[in-house]
Scaffold this active site. Sequence first.
Site, short mmCIF file in Angstrom:
data_model
loop_
_atom_site.label_atom_id
_atom_site.label_comp_id
_atom_site.label_asym_id
_atom_site.label_seq_id
_atom_site.Cartn_x
_atom_site.Cartn_y
_atom_site.Cartn_z
N ASN A 193 -4.45 -8.55 4.68
CA ASN A 193 -4.93 -8.05 5.69
C ASN A 193 -5.69 -8.96 6.62
O ASN A 193 -5.68 -9.05 7.97
CB ASN A 193 -5.77 -6.73 5.26
CG ASN A 193 -5.00 -5.60 4.55
OD1 ASN A 193 -3.87 -5.85 4.75
ND2 ASN A 193 -5.72 -4.73 4.03
N ASP A 239 0.87 -1.33 0.06
CA ASP A 239 0.03 -0.09 -0.02
C ASP A 239 0.86 1.09 -0.09
O ASP A 239 1.73 1.37 1.00
CB ASP A 239 -0.96 -0.02 1.14
CG ASP A 239 -2.09 -0.99 1.15
OD1 ASP A 239 -2.16 -1.65 0.17
OD2 ASP A 239 -2.77 -1.24 2.06
N GLY A 270 -12.84 -3.23 6.95
CA GLY A 270 -13.61 -4.42 6.63
C GLY A 270 -12.74 -5.56 6.48
O GLY A 270 -13.33 -6.67 6.83
N ASP A 271 -11.67 -5.72 6.31
CA ASP A 271 -10.74 -6.90 6.59
C ASP A 271 -10.78 -7.44 7.97
O ASP A 271 -10.63 -8.45 8.25
CB ASP A 271 -9.23 -6.61 6.10
CG ASP A 271 -9.16 -6.19 4.65
OD1 ASP A 271 -10.06 -6.63 3.70
OD2 ASP A 271 -8.58 -5.28 4.13
O1 RIB Z 1 -8.95 -3.46 2.06
C1 RIB Z 1 -7.98 -2.92 2.27
C2 RIB Z 1 -7.15 -3.01 1.19
O2 RIB Z 1 -7.63 -2.81 -0.19
C3 RIB Z 1 -5.81 -2.18 0.86
O3 RIB Z 1 -4.80 -2.76 2.04
C4 RIB Z 1 -5.48 -2.31 -0.18
O4 RIB Z 1 -4.24 -3.15 -0.73
C5 RIB Z 1 -6.58 -2.66 -1.04
O5 RIB Z 1 -6.59 -3.90 -1.54
#
Ligand code: RIB
Length: 297
Positions: A43, A13, A244-245
Site C-alpha cells: 500500500n 485483502d 495510515g499507509d
Molecule cells: O494498513 C492496511 C493494510 O493492513 C491492509 O491492506 C491489510 O493488508 C493489512 O495489512
Amino acid sequence: MTRIVVVGSINMDLVTLALRFPAPGETLLGDRFLTVHGGKGANQAVAAARLGARVCMVGAVGDDTFGQQLHDGLAHEGVATEHVRRIADCGSGTASITVAGGENQIVVVPGANARVTPTHVEQAQSTIAQADAMLVQMEIPLETVEATLRLGHRLGVPVILNPAPARQLPVEWLKLARYVTPNQHELATLLGADEHEDFRALMLRAPCPVVLTRGAEGAWYADGAELVHQPGFKVDVIDTTGAGDTFNAALAVFLRKGLPAAVRIACAAAALSVSRLGAQGGMPRHNELEAWLADQG
Ligand code: RIB
C-alpha cells in the site's frame, strides 16, 4: 524524482462489508465481498508511486494465484518489482477485513511475508543507497525491520518506521529511524508504556522523532521542544483501511519540503484515501492531491 524504497508486506485483502461487526460466535449476513490488493508495504509503495515517486518494493509473495496477481498489480502501478520474491510452496499474505460503519477489523496471515529476510534487504543495497527515503512497517519479521533500520543508517538514507502492527521494540532500533509514525496505541505499545498515558508525554519521552497520527484529528509532531498539531481534513468516510499507509507514503515523498509541509500534505492524502473503498482504492494521484489541497485554502 524522489526515489523511495519500501521494505514490507504484500497481502491480498479479502474484504467483507457489513452493517455492523459480528459478536464472538455470531454469524451475520454481509452486504458485499471484494478481493483487493493490500498489505502495509505494498500500500505504501503504491501510494508513493501515485504521488509521483520512483518506488522499489522489497518483499515477497507466494507461488499461488494471489502471488502473481499481487506482483502484477505492483508492476501495473509503476512500482519496481525486481526485489519482490516469489516463494516456492508458500501462500501469499492475506488480510481478512470486515468494514462496518467506516471502521475496520483486520486479521492478517503473513504467508510469504514471514520469509522476507535481512539477506533479502541486503541484496537491494545498491538500490537503497540511491534512495531519498525508505519506509518499513512490522508485518515482516522483526529481524528484517532491524536490518532495514541498520542498513539505512549505515548508508545515510532516512528510514521512516511505521510501527504497525504494534510491538515493543528495543530503544537502539528506534534511535536508527529518522521518524517513527505510530498512532496513540502503537506508540504506547512500542515504548512498553501504559496505553492511558497522555500521548504528548509519550512523544516527548520517545528516544526518536515521532510523527503521531490521530485519524480524523490529524497528526502531531515535535518542533524542538514544542509539540505541533496538524489538524485533519474533513471528508465523508467510506473506508479507513490504508489511510495510515497513504499518510506514511506522502510523508516520505514530501519530506524534502520540510516536516511541517510534509505532515500537512500527508494528512490531506490520508483524508482523500478514506473517501473510497479498499486500501489502495482511494489513494490519490499527485495532481488530484494538489488540486484538492489548493481548494482547502
Ligand atoms: O494498513 C492496511 C493494510 O493492513 C491492509 O491492506 C491489510 O493488508 C493489512 O495489512
